[in-house]
Design an enzyme around this catalytic site. Structure first.
Site, PDB file in Angstrom:
ATOM      1  N   ASP A 138     -13.163  46.928  41.777  1.00 21.21           N
ATOM      2  CA  ASP A 138     -13.135  45.470  41.641  1.00 21.21           C
ATOM      3  C   ASP A 138     -14.081  44.853  42.667  1.00 21.21           C
ATOM      4  O   ASP A 138     -13.827  44.897  43.862  1.00 21.21           O
ATOM      5  CB  ASP A 138     -11.705  44.949  41.892  1.00 21.21           C
TER       6      ASP A 138
ATOM      7  N   ILE B  47      -5.071  46.453  42.703  1.00 14.97           N
ATOM      8  CA  ILE B  47      -6.369  46.851  43.272  1.00 14.97           C
ATOM      9  C   ILE B  47      -6.309  46.793  44.795  1.00 14.97           C
ATOM     10  O   ILE B  47      -6.967  45.951  45.431  1.00 14.97           O
ATOM     11  CB  ILE B  47      -7.511  45.952  42.730  1.00 14.97           C
TER      12      ILE B  47
ATOM     13  N   ARG C 183      -5.749  56.368  53.892  1.00 21.32           N
ATOM     14  CA  ARG C 183      -4.979  55.298  53.229  1.00 21.32           C
ATOM     15  C   ARG C 183      -5.427  55.102  51.786  1.00 21.32           C
ATOM     16  O   ARG C 183      -4.612  54.805  50.908  1.00 21.32           O
ATOM     17  CB  ARG C 183      -5.143  53.989  53.997  1.00 21.32           C
TER      18      ARG C 183
ATOM     19  N   ASN D 150      -2.789  55.427  48.762  1.00 13.78           N
ATOM     20  CA  ASN D 150      -2.553  54.366  47.780  1.00 13.78           C
ATOM     21  C   ASN D 150      -2.688  54.844  46.336  1.00 13.78           C
ATOM     22  O   ASN D 150      -2.200  54.184  45.415  1.00 13.78           O
ATOM     23  CB  ASN D 150      -3.505  53.189  48.042  1.00 13.78           C
TER      24      ASN D 150
ATOM     25  N   LYS E 201      -6.949  47.499  48.714  1.00 20.54           N
ATOM     26  CA  LYS E 201      -8.180  47.775  49.469  1.00 20.54           C
ATOM     27  C   LYS E 201      -7.851  48.466  50.786  1.00 20.54           C
ATOM     28  O   LYS E 201      -6.935  48.053  51.512  1.00 20.54           O
ATOM     29  CB  LYS E 201      -8.910  46.468  49.751  1.00 20.54           C
ATOM     30  N   SER E 202      -8.566  49.523  51.077  1.00 21.89           N
ATOM     31  CA  SER E 202      -8.555  50.104  52.412  1.00 21.89           C
ATOM     32  C   SER E 202      -9.898  50.778  52.596  1.00 21.89           C
ATOM     33  O   SER E 202     -10.464  51.293  51.630  1.00 21.89           O
ATOM     34  CB  SER E 202      -7.422  51.120  52.568  1.00 21.89           C
TER      35      SER E 202
ATOM     36  N   LYS F 134     -17.027  39.331  39.255  1.00 24.40           N
ATOM     37  CA  LYS F 134     -16.522  37.958  39.051  1.00 24.40           C
ATOM     38  C   LYS F 134     -17.605  36.929  39.298  1.00 24.40           C
ATOM     39  O   LYS F 134     -18.484  37.130  40.139  1.00 24.40           O
ATOM     40  CB  LYS F 134     -15.355  37.665  40.009  1.00 24.40           C
TER      41      LYS F 134
ATOM     42  N   TYR G 239     -18.533  39.039  47.100  1.00 17.95           N
ATOM     43  CA  TYR G 239     -18.317  40.125  48.061  1.00 17.95           C
ATOM     44  C   TYR G 239     -19.619  40.703  48.624  1.00 17.95           C
ATOM     45  O   TYR G 239     -19.592  41.514  49.549  1.00 17.95           O
ATOM     46  CB  TYR G 239     -17.475  41.256  47.436  1.00 17.95           C
TER      47      TYR G 239
ATOM     48  N   LEU H  57      -0.824  44.526  48.349  1.00 16.26           N
ATOM     49  CA  LEU H  57      -0.018  44.953  49.493  1.00 16.26           C
ATOM     50  C   LEU H  57       0.313  43.775  50.400  1.00 16.26           C
ATOM     51  O   LEU H  57       0.818  43.965  51.518  1.00 16.26           O
ATOM     52  CB  LEU H  57      -0.775  46.030  50.291  1.00 16.26           C
TER      53      LEU H  57
ATOM     54  N   HIS I  51     -13.823  33.614  38.877  1.00 22.66           N
ATOM     55  CA  HIS I  51     -13.100  33.898  40.126  1.00 22.66           C
ATOM     56  C   HIS I  51     -11.990  32.870  40.428  1.00 22.66           C
ATOM     57  O   HIS I  51     -10.883  33.241  40.807  1.00 22.66           O
ATOM     58  CB  HIS I  51     -14.116  33.948  41.276  1.00 22.66           C
TER      59      HIS I  51
HETATM   60  P1  NAD Z   1      -4.416  44.238  50.130  1.00 23.10           P
HETATM   61  O1  NAD Z   1      -3.061  43.767  49.793  1.00 23.10           O
HETATM   62  O2  NAD Z   1      -5.059  45.283  49.299  1.00 23.10           O
HETATM   63  O3  NAD Z   1      -4.348  44.684  51.635  1.00 23.10           O
HETATM   64  C1  NAD Z   1      -5.445  45.150  52.309  1.00 23.10           C
HETATM   65  C2  NAD Z   1      -5.041  45.394  53.767  1.00 23.10           C
HETATM   66  O4  NAD Z   1      -3.992  46.359  53.834  1.00 23.10           O
HETATM   67  C3  NAD Z   1      -6.202  45.955  54.564  1.00 23.10           C
HETATM   68  O5  NAD Z   1      -6.162  45.362  55.843  1.00 23.10           O
HETATM   69  C4  NAD Z   1      -5.921  47.426  54.693  1.00 23.10           C
HETATM   70  O6  NAD Z   1      -6.383  47.952  55.894  1.00 23.10           O
HETATM   71  C5  NAD Z   1      -4.401  47.480  54.627  1.00 23.10           C
HETATM   72  N1  NAD Z   1      -3.956  48.705  53.928  1.00 23.10           N
HETATM   73  C6  NAD Z   1      -4.342  49.109  52.702  1.00 23.10           C
HETATM   74  N2  NAD Z   1      -3.710  50.256  52.388  1.00 23.10           N
HETATM   75  C7  NAD Z   1      -2.924  50.573  53.433  1.00 23.10           C
HETATM   76  C8  NAD Z   1      -2.038  51.638  53.702  1.00 23.10           C
HETATM   77  N3  NAD Z   1      -1.831  52.604  52.812  1.00 23.10           N
HETATM   78  N4  NAD Z   1      -1.391  51.642  54.891  1.00 23.10           N
HETATM   79  C9  NAD Z   1      -1.577  50.659  55.793  1.00 23.10           C
HETATM   80  N5  NAD Z   1      -2.407  49.616  55.602  1.00 23.10           N
HETATM   81  C10 NAD Z   1      -3.077  49.580  54.442  1.00 23.10           C
HETATM   82  O7  NAD Z   1      -5.323  42.915  50.214  1.00 23.10           O
HETATM   83  P2  NAD Z   1      -6.786  42.457  49.808  1.00 23.10           P
HETATM   84  O8  NAD Z   1      -7.831  43.318  50.376  1.00 23.10           O
HETATM   85  O9  NAD Z   1      -6.818  41.014  50.102  1.00 23.10           O
HETATM   86  O10 NAD Z   1      -6.783  42.577  48.209  1.00 23.10           O
HETATM   87  C11 NAD Z   1      -7.210  43.728  47.521  1.00 23.10           C
HETATM   88  C12 NAD Z   1      -8.352  43.396  46.585  1.00 23.10           C
HETATM   89  O11 NAD Z   1      -8.030  42.308  45.733  1.00 23.10           O
HETATM   90  C13 NAD Z   1      -9.628  42.926  47.304  1.00 23.10           C
HETATM   91  O12 NAD Z   1     -10.340  43.965  47.914  1.00 23.10           O
HETATM   92  C14 NAD Z   1     -10.352  42.270  46.157  1.00 23.10           C
HETATM   93  O13 NAD Z   1     -10.965  43.248  45.347  1.00 23.10           O
HETATM   94  C15 NAD Z   1      -9.203  41.602  45.390  1.00 23.10           C
HETATM   95  N6  NAD Z   1      -9.027  40.171  45.747  1.00 23.10           N
HETATM   96  C16 NAD Z   1      -9.288  39.239  44.774  1.00 23.10           C
HETATM   97  C17 NAD Z   1      -9.121  37.894  45.048  1.00 23.10           C
HETATM   98  C18 NAD Z   1      -9.386  36.874  43.985  1.00 23.10           C
HETATM   99  O14 NAD Z   1      -9.424  35.668  44.289  1.00 23.10           O
HETATM  100  N7  NAD Z   1      -9.571  37.276  42.740  1.00 23.10           N
HETATM  101  C19 NAD Z   1      -8.679  37.473  46.307  1.00 23.10           C
HETATM  102  C20 NAD Z   1      -8.419  38.444  47.273  1.00 23.10           C
HETATM  103  C21 NAD Z   1      -8.580  39.795  46.984  1.00 23.10           C
END
Ligand code: NAD
Length: 305
Positions: free
Chosen positions: A70, A253, A261, A265, A255-256, A100, A75, A215, A133
């Site tokens: 994604d 989706i 991690r 996931n 992210k890490s 997006k 980005y 998450l 978006h």
């Molecule tokens: P997320 O909920 O995926 O959390 C990411 C955070 O959690 C990071 O700091 C990561 O280090 C930590 N993390 C991930 N896996 C972990 C694990 N197993 N143990 C401990 N910590 C862990 O939040 P995000 O990055 O905001 O969202 C994920 C994806 O969603 C983004 O990368 C993007 O692709 C999408 N997104 C879309 C929009 C939108 O407006 N459409 C907005 C925000 C994010």
């Protein structure tokens, strides 16, 4: 199921090959979208995966088994995502790519130009899912923008079209004015912000719910219910939350950028939560939104991602 065959575009008098993501090539379960395309239920979120490390992180994600990436114009990593996919050695139909359209590109013509620019950066033959978006209701161009996505779909340049951060009223307007139901709505969704009403609306209309910040950016890892379930089932808090998403029927989706991690996931398909455990998590909902509010978020506002 995957779409195979040829698609004709009467206005442009061309015929395109339609070859889409092939779910049988991966162990990650897939979900069928309303247009017949299939999408992996778990993908890799590429927000804040930028700069020199970006290509390496996406390459690692593909090596670990992620088959859905994604990204977004915002980005600033479409080039790196495209390069990592092209150089992965994976057949194109084994990776599902979402990008997006950013807030500054609303409107029919701007959207068409923005898509061209994204495609150029990605360097791929097609996008599997193209999303608006944010709706930006104050700008009031999201219906025209969606019409551009419909044109791109007719031309075979994008397989599925959808939206992100649309509330029910935005969805109803798009559906009412264009006659097409977006295949996906990508929304903020995690245990403290469970979006039960919007998910029910999606389900009633055949829209797949895709969870961003699945998450909760880690904010719920210390919740006592999540910790209790993690200890009981011998899993991590992240795995408990992602398993909850999978059983709710969401696409998620996470992210890490840390390989261990990223692997953790993905490892959520060899255990199950009971109905009671699912309810325990769902009742954690506090309506606690972390990101921007789709009704009020302005062009280029900080809460957008
Ligand atoms: P997320 O909920 O995926 O959390 C990411 C955070 O959690 C990071 O700091 C990561 O280090 C930590 N993390 C991930 N896996 C972990 C694990 N197993 N143990 C401990 N910590 C862990 O939040 P995000 O990055 O905001 O969202 C994920 C994806 O969603 C983004 O990368 C993007 O692709 C999408 N997104 C879309 C929009 C939108 O407006 N459409 C907005 C925000 C994010």
């Amino acid at each position: 199921m995957s779409l195979r065959g040829r698609l004709t575009c009467p206005p442009c008098a061309s015929t395109f090959d339609v070859v889409t993501y092939r779910p049988e090539s991966s162990d990650i379960p897939a979900i069928v979208l309303s247009d017949g395309q299939v999408m992996p239920k778990l993908g890799f979120g590429a927000y804040k995966v930028a700069g020199e490390q970006a290509e390496g992180i996406i390459t690692k994600a593909l090596e670990l088994g992620y088959r859905s990436i994604d990204t977004a114009s915002l980005y600033e990593n479409e080039e790196e995502v495209g390069r990592a996919i092209r150089e992965s050695g994976l057949p194109r139909d084994e990776v599902f790519v979402t990008t997006k359209l950013w807030n500054s590109d609303h409107g029919y013509d701007s959207a068409m130009r923005a898509f061209d620019a994204s495609m150029k950066r990605l360097g791929l033959d097609r996008v599997d899912l193209y999303l608006i978006h944010w709706p930006l209701p104050a700008t009031d161009l999201y219906v025209d923008t969606f019409r551009a996505l419909q044109s791109l779909k007719r031309q075979g340049r994008v397989v599925s079209i959808g939206v992100s951060n649309f509330n029910r009223s935005h969805l109803e307007r798009v559906i009412g004015e264009t006659g097409e139901i977006p295949a996906v709505n990508q929304i903020e969704l995690h245990p403290y912000f469970a979006q039960n009403e919007l998910r029910a609306f999606h389900a009633a209309n055949g829209i797949v719910t895709e969870a961003w910040s699945p998450l909760g950016r880690g904010a719920e890892f210390n919740d006592s219910v999540i910790i209790h379930l993690a200890e009981k089932l011998g899993r991590t808090p992240a795995q408990i939350i992602l398993r909850w998403h999978m059983q709710l029927g969401n696409v998620a989706i996470p992210k890490s950028a840390t390989p261990s991690r990223m692997a953790e996931n993905l490892a959520v398909f060899d255990f199950e939560l009971t109905g009671r455990e699912m309810t325990q998590i769902t009742t954690l909902d506090k309506g606690a939104r972390q990101g921007g509010d789709p009704d009020t978020l302005d062009l280029d506002a900080p809460g957008a991602s």
